[in-house]
Scaffold this motif. Structure first.
Motif, PDB file in Angstrom:
ATOM      1  N   ILE A  56       0.830  -1.211   0.000  1.00  0.00           N
ATOM      2  CA  ILE A  56       0.000   0.000   0.000  1.00  0.00           C
ATOM      3  C   ILE A  56       0.863   1.260   0.000  1.00  0.00           C
ATOM      4  CG2 ILE A  56      -1.949  -1.081   1.213  1.00  0.00           C
ATOM      5  CD1 ILE A  56      -1.004   0.390   3.770  1.00  0.00           C
ATOM      6  N   HIS A  57       0.316   2.330  -0.563  1.00  0.00           N
ATOM      7  CA  HIS A  57       0.848   3.664  -0.333  1.00  0.00           C
ATOM      8  C   HIS A  57      -0.137   4.355   0.589  1.00  0.00           C
ATOM      9  CE1 HIS A  57       4.559   4.495  -2.226  1.00  0.00           C
ATOM     10  NE2 HIS A  57       4.178   4.202  -3.460  1.00  0.00           N
ATOM     11  N   LEU A  77       4.486   0.343   1.409  1.00  0.00           N
ATOM     12  CA  LEU A  77       4.518  -0.463   2.628  1.00  0.00           C
ATOM     13  C   LEU A  77       3.928  -1.842   2.315  1.00  0.00           C
ATOM     14  CD1 LEU A  77       4.741  -0.697   5.800  1.00  0.00           C
ATOM     15  CD2 LEU A  77       2.370   0.062   5.841  1.00  0.00           C
ATOM     16  N   TYR A  78       4.729  -2.872   2.524  1.00  0.00           N
ATOM     17  CA  TYR A  78       4.250  -4.248   2.379  1.00  0.00           C
ATOM     18  C   TYR A  78       3.952  -4.760   3.773  1.00  0.00           C
ATOM     19  CZ  TYR A  78       5.943  -4.553  -2.448  1.00  0.00           C
ATOM     20  OH  TYR A  78       6.136  -4.356  -3.795  1.00  0.00           O
ATOM     21  N   TYR A  79       2.820  -5.424   3.954  1.00  0.00           N
ATOM     22  CA  TYR A  79       2.542  -5.976   5.277  1.00  0.00           C
ATOM     23  C   TYR A  79       1.727  -7.257   5.145  1.00  0.00           C
ATOM     24  CZ  TYR A  79      -2.389  -4.753   5.246  1.00  0.00           C
ATOM     25  OH  TYR A  79      -3.721  -4.716   4.947  1.00  0.00           O
ATOM     26  N   LEU A  80       1.848  -8.079   6.183  1.00  0.00           N
ATOM     27  CA  LEU A  80       1.085  -9.332   6.250  1.00  0.00           C
ATOM     28  C   LEU A  80      -0.234  -9.013   6.941  1.00  0.00           C
ATOM     29  CD1 LEU A  80       0.871 -12.454   5.992  1.00  0.00           C
ATOM     30  CD2 LEU A  80       2.013 -12.593   8.218  1.00  0.00           C
ATOM     31  N   HIS A  81      -1.344  -9.230   6.228  1.00  0.00           N
ATOM     32  CA  HIS A  81      -2.654  -8.870   6.773  1.00  0.00           C
ATOM     33  C   HIS A  81      -3.109  -9.877   7.826  1.00  0.00           C
ATOM     34  CE1 HIS A  81      -6.426  -6.595   6.525  1.00  0.00           C
ATOM     35  NE2 HIS A  81      -7.046  -7.748   6.687  1.00  0.00           N
ATOM     36  N   GLY A 197      10.462  -4.389   1.043  1.00  0.00           N
ATOM     37  CA  GLY A 197       9.761  -3.682   2.118  1.00  0.00           C
ATOM     38  C   GLY A 197       9.619  -4.492   3.389  1.00  0.00           C
ATOM     39  N   GLY A 198      10.126  -5.731   3.380  1.00  0.00           N
ATOM     40  CA  GLY A 198       9.960  -6.578   4.563  1.00  0.00           C
ATOM     41  C   GLY A 198      11.281  -6.838   5.264  1.00  0.00           C
TER      42      GLY A 198
END
Ligand code: ZN
Length: 200
Positions: A56-57, A77-81, A197-198
């Motif tokens: 996401i931005h 931003l990369y993230y684990l949901h 990003g991680g």
């Protein structure tokens, strides 16, 4: 006034029957194609759900419209949901979203960085800082990893606040979903994203 001429036309019945049949079979064919396409698109469009990785931005503003943080101009931003890597208000707002979606999220403190806890404000002796020049606004990491902010400097004591700087604040996010993918087995085991990003 113009005279109205009634024109009757006779069509051979057999031909009409054929045309109707053709129309019907074309229609059935079209329905099949549309159904298959929908299935393909559903497979291509991945929704953000538990154990998906999303990129996401975001731009974060406070209630005055001042930008507090933004990923624009940086890597997304990369993230684990679903693994509590983002504040609850963000995770709830992103649930079910897909690539290409833009959304605005208004996040209350309860779903953001929490309410301010006055008990987290402490006065500590100036000596504890080992002779460093201490100024208001300086931040230190405590032994447990918590970030404390200097809010007052006296002649022999310093007031520090361990509340999150964004505690008690309503947060306004503009978010764009750039990508959604399945998490890898490693990412699921670690509870965070690997790769761009991680971590690691
Ligand atoms: Zn890891």
């Amino acid at each position: 006034m113009q005279a109205v001429h009634y024109v009757s036309e006779t069509l051979p019945l057999k031909s009409i029957g054929k045309k109707l049949y053709q129309y019907k079979s074309n229609f059935v064919g079209l329905v099949v194609v549309v159904k298959r396409l929908t299935l393909c698109i559903r497979r291509l469009i991945m929704n953000i759900t538990k154990n998906k990785v999303a990129a996401i931005h975001y731009t974060l503003r406070d209630s005055n419209g001042t930008v507090l943080d933004s990923s624009q101009g940086r890597d997304p931003l990369y993230y684990l949901h679903g693994a509590n890597n983002l504040i609850p208000g963000m995770e709830e707002g992103l649930e079910g979203r897909t690539k290409g979606e833009h959304l605005q999220l208004d996040v209350a403190p309860e779903k953001g960085y929490g309410k301010r806890d006055p008990a987290l404000v402490e006065e500590v002796p100036l000596k504890a800082f080992g002779g460093q020049n201490i100024e208001v606004g300086m931040q230190f990491e405590a032994n447990d990893g918590q970030v404390i902010t200097v809010t007052k400097v006296g002649s022999d004591s310093v007031t520090v606040d361990a509340n999150h700087p964004l505690a008690d604040q309503n947060l306004y996010f503009d978010v764009e979903v750039l990508d959604v993918r399945d998490a890898t087995a490693d990412e699921l085991a670690h509870g965070h994203v690997h790769g761009p990003g991680g971590h690691h």
